[in-house]
Design an enzyme around this catalytic site. Structure first.
Site, short mmCIF file in Angstrom:
data_model
loop_
_atom_site.label_atom_id
_atom_site.label_comp_id
_atom_site.label_asym_id
_atom_site.label_seq_id
_atom_site.Cartn_x
_atom_site.Cartn_y
_atom_site.Cartn_z
N LYS A 1 -5.99 1.05 -4.39
CA LYS A 1 -5.66 0.16 -3.27
C LYS A 1 -6.18 -1.25 -3.55
O LYS A 1 -7.28 -1.42 -4.10
CB LYS A 1 -6.28 0.72 -1.99
N SER B 1 -3.60 1.90 6.61
CA SER B 1 -3.30 0.72 5.82
C SER B 1 -3.07 1.01 4.34
O SER B 1 -2.61 0.16 3.60
CB SER B 1 -4.45 -0.27 5.96
N SER C 1 -6.84 5.30 7.73
CA SER C 1 -5.98 4.60 6.76
C SER C 1 -5.67 5.38 5.49
O SER C 1 -4.84 4.94 4.69
CB SER C 1 -6.61 3.26 6.38
#
Length: 479
Positions: free
Chosen positions: A75, A150, A174
């Site tokens: 990420k 996210s 997330s």
């Protein structure tokens, strides 16, 4: 096709010298080229640069490297030395990380190949990956729908199999919510299990790095590598790291599974309920005991979270001021430079949360909001402690809905926040939880969440593995 195999199978092939790391890398790179234009999972990809590392591994003994030649995506709020860490924000668009996060360092030492940085909601603030400053990531099961957030890019990369494993971060759901929407496994470890050094902070008392995978054994394998004490992270805990992957098939003969009655007071889609009922029946068929538990303060989890998380974000994001790093606006004086840098650099959701947090921490409101939220957080934690006196794990849906359409919730932040109704309380209590695919509703994946006692990721992975042998979600690939 190599890209269809699990990390476990690939390791076995490479150890027997039947396949080279370069061949594995090339197989996943070709899958990336085939799928990326459709889903937009990555902000920066560097498969080609990883080839040198893959070639260098050929002279090494695979037995010395637990993730020998396995491609992994990270990420874009986790630092990888020499590559951009943008957090999907204009303010960090040109920032190049000068160092590796501890988890990245550990992956490299384990022989993994870091192949890219994945898209996300800006600064990890969002539940749909629509708040990326660059572009939205699309759900591979239906390109008109969100992948969750996210960590949407990391979930999608694993779902389409452009990598067998990826890392995300989880502050209020997330990792688990996008795992649910994309039909993969997503594990949020216990707070303190995995080092946060090199993770760009959103809410420091809630953030935790964790993995995505398609197979429970793969997730167990990467957890062994990234877990453990780190002196560089003051919140890291000195707790022994179990051999998750070796123990995963040793499913407990007896297991008490708690089902929180309060969670079904919230609005849950019929299709999600149906899949969850099937999942519970399976657990019962394995001889596990189902027991209703009470988490009376869970209804306050969302308002509590949206005071604590923005308050910590307000403090953490104060460093993006145009002075030290990132974007700097041209201005005639320092006050204008601060204002214009932050106005241009931050997107609407980040600004909203900074304002919320700054208000909650301001003089005259601190006691009424932040202090009260911290007290409710303690009550939520106590609810779980009481429940775990009766049961070993707690089961519930990961999300009340399947993936929603783009634009459906962006105009209504409260509706967007409610997508995390089942996940935020876990972060507030600092517990481990995993989302596993438990079925489909109208062709869209449904995730079930298992919540464990602190530092008991092992039991969660065992149950995930047991269910996986029955449901075999990994047999179907989107796109």
């Amino acid at each position: 096709m190599l890209w269809k195999k699990s990390a476990y199978e690939l390791l076995s092939l490479m150890k027997r010298k039947e396949v080279k790391p370069v061949e594995v890398l090339d197989a996943f790179y070709s899958r990336y080229l085939e799928t990326e234009d459709k889903v937009k999972a990555y902000i920066t990809a560097f498969y080609e640069e990883a080839r040198e590392q893959a070639k260098a591994l050929e002279d090494k003994n695979p037995e010395d490297y637990p993730l020998y030649g396995i491609p992994i995506a990270v990420k874009d709020n986790i630092n990888v030395e020499g590559y951009p860490t943008t957090c999907a924000s204009k303010i960090l668009e040109n920032y190049i990380s000068p160092y590796d996060a501890t988890v990245v360092e550990k992956l490299k030492l384990a022989g993994a190949l870091i192949v890219g940085k994945t898209n996300m909601d800006e600064f990890a603030m969002g539940s749909s990956t629509e708040y990326s400053a660059f572009f939205p990531t699309k759900n591979p099961w239906d390109l008109e729908r969100v992948p969750g957030g996210s960590s949407g890019g990391s979930a999608v990369a694993v779902a389409v199999q452009s990598v067998p494993l990826s890392l995300g971060s989880d502050t209020g759901g997330s990792i688990r919510q996008p795992a649910s929407f994309c039909g993969v496994i997503g594990l949020k470890p216990t707070y303190g299990r995995v080092s946060r050094y090199g993770l760009v902070a959103f809410a420091s008392s809630l953030d935790q790095i964790g993995p995505f995978g398609r197979w429970a054994k793969d997730v167990a394998l990467i957890m062994e590598v990234i877990s453990g004490f780190d002196p560089k992270d003051s919140t890291s805990t000195k707790v022994e790291v179990p051999k998750f992957s070796q123990d995963i098939e040793k499913v407990p003969e007896k297991l008490r599974v708690g089902v929180p009655k309060e969670f079904f007071e919230f609005e849950v889609e019929e299709g999600v309920k149906d899949c969850f009922d099937v999942f519970l029946k399976f657990l019962e068929s394995q001889g596990f005991e189902l027991e209703e538990v009470s988490l009376p303060h869970s209804k306050y989890a969302i308002p509590t979270y949206y005071i604590i998380a923005p308050s910590e974000a307000s403090s953490n994001l104060a460093r993006y001021d145009g002075v030290r790093f990132g974007y700097r606006a041209k201005a005639k004086d320092i006050n204008q430079m601060y204002a214009e840098t932050r106005d241009y650099g931050f997107g609407p959701e980040v600004k909203r949360r900074i304002l919320l947090g700054t208000f909650a921490l301001s003089t005259g409101y601190y006691d009424a909001y932040y202090l009260k939220a911290m007290k409710v957080r303690a009550l939520i934690k106590r609810d779980f402690e009481e429940a775990f006196k009766k049961v070993d794990v707690i089961a519930c849906p990961t999300s009340p809905t399947t993936a929603f359409k783009f634009g459906e919730r962006t105009s209504d932040p409260i509706k967007m926040y409610l997508a995390d109704i089942f996940t935020v309380s876990v972060n507030l209590a600092g517990l481990p939880a995993v989302s596993i695919p438990i079925g489909k509703s109208n062709g869209l994946p449904v995730g079930g969440q298992l919540i464990g006692k602190a530092f008991d990721e092992s039991t969660l992975l065992k149950v995930a593995y047991l269910w996986e042998q029955h449901y075999k979600h990994y047999e179907e690939t989107p796109l």
